[in-house]
Design an enzyme around this catalytic site. Structure first.
Site, PDB file in Angstrom:
ATOM      1  N   GLY A   1      -5.571  59.435 -25.336  1.00 21.36           N
ATOM      2  CA  GLY A   1      -4.774  58.217 -25.449  1.00 21.36           C
ATOM      3  C   GLY A   1      -4.956  57.457 -26.749  1.00 21.36           C
ATOM      4  CB  SER A   2      -6.263  58.238 -30.133  1.00 25.54           C
ATOM      5  OG  SER A   2      -5.444  59.260 -30.651  1.00 25.54           O
ATOM      6  CG  ASN A   3      -0.834  59.305 -30.924  1.00 23.96           C
ATOM      7  OD1 ASN A   3      -0.363  58.941 -31.989  1.00 23.96           O
ATOM      8  ND2 ASN A   3      -1.490  60.452 -30.785  1.00 23.96           N
TER       9      ASN A   3
ATOM     10  CE  LYS B   1       9.138  69.403 -15.196  1.00 27.43           C
ATOM     11  NZ  LYS B   1       8.945  70.195 -16.372  1.00 27.43           N
TER      12      LYS B   1
ATOM     13  CG  MET C   1      -0.898  67.798 -23.049  1.00 27.91           C
ATOM     14  SD  MET C   1      -0.045  67.827 -24.663  1.00 27.91           S
ATOM     15  CE  MET C   1      -0.658  69.378 -25.277  1.00 27.91           C
ATOM     16  NE  ARG C   2       4.430  68.092 -15.175  1.00 28.97           N
ATOM     17  CZ  ARG C   2       4.280  69.037 -14.258  1.00 28.97           C
ATOM     18  NH1 ARG C   2       3.080  69.428 -13.912  1.00 28.97           N
ATOM     19  NH2 ARG C   2       5.329  69.577 -13.667  1.00 28.97           N
TER      20      ARG C   2
ATOM     21  CG  ASN D   1       6.506  64.872 -27.797  1.00 27.49           C
ATOM     22  OD1 ASN D   1       5.505  64.318 -27.315  1.00 27.49           O
ATOM     23  ND2 ASN D   1       6.478  66.143 -28.178  1.00 27.49           N
TER      24      ASN D   1
ATOM     25  CG  HIS E   1       4.150  69.072 -31.642  1.00 29.13           C
ATOM     26  ND1 HIS E   1       3.585  69.492 -30.454  1.00 29.13           N
ATOM     27  CD2 HIS E   1       4.001  70.107 -32.515  1.00 29.13           C
ATOM     28  CE1 HIS E   1       3.146  70.728 -30.591  1.00 29.13           C
ATOM     29  NE2 HIS E   1       3.380  71.126 -31.832  1.00 29.13           N
TER      30      HIS E   1
HETATM   31  C1  GAR Z   1      -1.698  64.237 -30.180  1.00 35.93           C
HETATM   32  O1  GAR Z   1      -2.210  64.922 -31.302  1.00 35.93           O
HETATM   33  C2  GAR Z   1      -0.253  64.621 -29.925  1.00 35.93           C
HETATM   34  O2  GAR Z   1       0.443  64.882 -31.100  1.00 35.93           O
HETATM   35  C3  GAR Z   1      -0.445  65.871 -29.099  1.00 35.93           C
HETATM   36  O3  GAR Z   1      -1.481  65.553 -28.214  1.00 35.93           O
HETATM   37  C4  GAR Z   1      -2.401  64.697 -28.895  1.00 35.93           C
HETATM   38  C5  GAR Z   1      -2.750  63.540 -27.993  1.00 35.93           C
HETATM   39  O4  GAR Z   1      -3.771  62.764 -28.571  1.00 35.93           O
HETATM   40  N1  GAR Z   1       0.775  66.221 -28.402  1.00 35.93           N
HETATM   41  C6  GAR Z   1       1.191  67.482 -28.235  1.00 35.93           C
HETATM   42  O5  GAR Z   1       0.552  68.454 -28.580  1.00 35.93           O
HETATM   43  C7  GAR Z   1       2.554  67.603 -27.550  1.00 35.93           C
HETATM   44  N2  GAR Z   1       3.035  68.933 -27.595  1.00 35.93           N
HETATM   45  P1  GAR Z   1      -4.114  61.325 -27.976  1.00 35.93           P
HETATM   46  O6  GAR Z   1      -4.297  61.507 -26.469  1.00 35.93           O
HETATM   47  O7  GAR Z   1      -5.410  60.938 -28.634  1.00 35.93           O
HETATM   48  O8  GAR Z   1      -2.977  60.395 -28.294  1.00 35.93           O
END
Ligand code: GAR
Length: 191
Positions: free
Chosen positions: A16-18, A69, A94-95, A111, A113
């Protein structure tokens, strides 16, 4: 006069850093938005703790508890409507997003990535880039469609691979993600 804040729901499955970066940007007024709900599919994910600390409502939905789903996403949808969410912001969710959410939020799901798409979609994008020996990878923000990391690209930023090392590169990627997501959401919400 300030414009009304965009009501957003953040979806996350991990640290969850984002989410934290977006929440902080909202708090500081750097992003004209309010996180009305955090949705996770992982009740033990650290994002749950972060949301609680930020005093933001967080709800865990486990897909295994639903027959299909579609019923899983319909349950999420009811909560999103109740919270008044206008945009869905995926931050390490991640779904694959399915039809119920896509049709309720057409071109309103975004999203982030950790690669320069269309290179290295799917899981472990940073590991994939390091394993391929590329020297430059990066971050993509894109609209979500029914594919895996395939929707319209909104923004990209290059990041150098650091010492051929996944952890060091991930650290550099995360720092860029936190800025790029805020900037891209700001331009989306001010259209
Ligand atoms: C992030 O790097 C995001 O880009 C990636 O998961 C990480 C979550 O980090 N997302 C994917 O790979 C989507 N396909 P966070 O939990 O620290 O925000």
């Amino acid at each position: 006069m300030t414009a009304l804040k965009m009501k957003i729901a953040v979806f996350a499955s991990g640290s969850g850093s984002n989410f934290a970066a977006i929440a902080e940007a909202c708090r500081l007024g750097e992003l004209n938005a309010e996180i009305v709900l955090v949705i996770t599919n992982k009740p033990d994910a650290y994002v749950v703790e972060r949301a609680r600390q930020a005093n933001i409502r967080v709800v865990a939905f486990q897909s295994a508890a639903y027959k299909t789903k579609d019923t899983y996403e319909e349950a999420i949808l009811a909560m999103l409507h109740e919270a008044g969410a206008e945009w869905l912001v995926l931050a390490g969710y991640m779904r694959l997003v399915g039809e119920p959410l896509l049709s309720a939020y057409p071109s309103r799901i975004v999203n982030i990535h950790p690669s320069l798409l269309p290179s290295f979609p799917g899981i472990d994008a940073i590991g994939q880039a390091v394993a391929h020996g590329v020297k430059v990878t990066g971050v993509t923000v894109h609209l979500v469609d029914e594919g895996m990391d395939t929707g319209m690209i909104l923004a990209q930023r290059a990041v150098n691979v650091v010492d051929g090392d996944v952890d060091k590169t991930a650290e550099a990627i995360h720092a860029v993600e936190h800025d790029l997501y805020k900037e891209t959401l700001n331009s989306l919400f001010s259209r």
